[in-house]
Design an enzyme around this catalytic site. Sequence first.
Site, PDB file in Angstrom:
ATOM      1  CB  SER A 197      -0.946   0.032   1.214  1.00  0.00           C
ATOM      2  OG  SER A 197      -1.640  -1.184   1.296  1.00  0.00           O
ATOM      3  NE  ARG A 198       3.070   2.491  -5.051  1.00  0.00           N
ATOM      4  CZ  ARG A 198       3.168   1.236  -5.519  1.00  0.00           C
ATOM      5  NH1 ARG A 198       3.380   0.219  -4.700  1.00  0.00           N
ATOM      6  NH2 ARG A 198       3.083   1.003  -6.804  1.00  0.00           N
TER       7      ARG A 198
END
Length: 217
Positions: free
Chosen positions: A195-196
């Site tokens: 999710s970065r």
Amino acid sequence: MSIIHKDIAAIREDYSKFHLEEKDVAANPIEQFQCWFDQSVRSQVMEPNAMVLSTIGEGHFPSSRVVLLKDIKSNGFSFFTNYDSRKGRAIANCDRVSLLFFWPELQRQVRIEGRAEKLPAEDSDEYFASRPKASQLGALASPQSSIIDDRNFLQTRVDSLENKYALNDEVPRPAYWGGYLVKPVRMEFWQGRSSRLHDRVEYVNRGGDWEIHRLAP
Ligand SMILES: Cc1cc2nc3c(=O)[nH]c(=O)nc-3n(C[C@H](O)[C@H](O)[C@H](O)COP(=O)(O)O)c2cc1C
């Protein structure tokens, strides 16, 4: 936006292989680099020692190219090149450089900022002598970064050097070819996460001591 651009925008990886905690890293970033580098070699990363070297050149424009890391010393990272090349001339004017490693198989990036200095001549002699003869002659033949008329220009020079050194096992290192040592002042270890929300651990040298911080991704 064209179809092709849409396709590019859709390319994305989610990273989930490893994580990096401040408490787990070495106190010295070169030791931490050695650890990650060894893991890259063991994981059969393609050309793990390929790194992007950026220099500051004419008009203060940064300029980047790939070179090969040849040694990790206790005080820095070394590579070899032509001192009269575009990068060599840039370093002669400004010794501030950056190195960048991207090891996609391990979802890792390492950024290094530091100052480059020429290695002692003996170190360059030793490494030059260890290279295959064809590479030695290639280094002698190529006025790296100069404009040349055609490929034949190089072949003619290689042919004449092959004749000149046909009976010599030892090809002398030309003065314009040698190594640099990059002494880091800042290093950052980036580990891709899902999710970065990636892990980033930064080392900054302050008066000889390394401070360690976590950076937001
Ligand atoms: C995988 C790879 C490794 C390279 N290794 C070196 C190297 O160790 N030394 C070098 O001078 N050039 C190396 N090159 C070529 C450089 O990227 C560059 O073309 C050359 O050094 C001239 O750069 P300059 O004109 O900016 O000085 C390598 C290129 C690639 C793609």
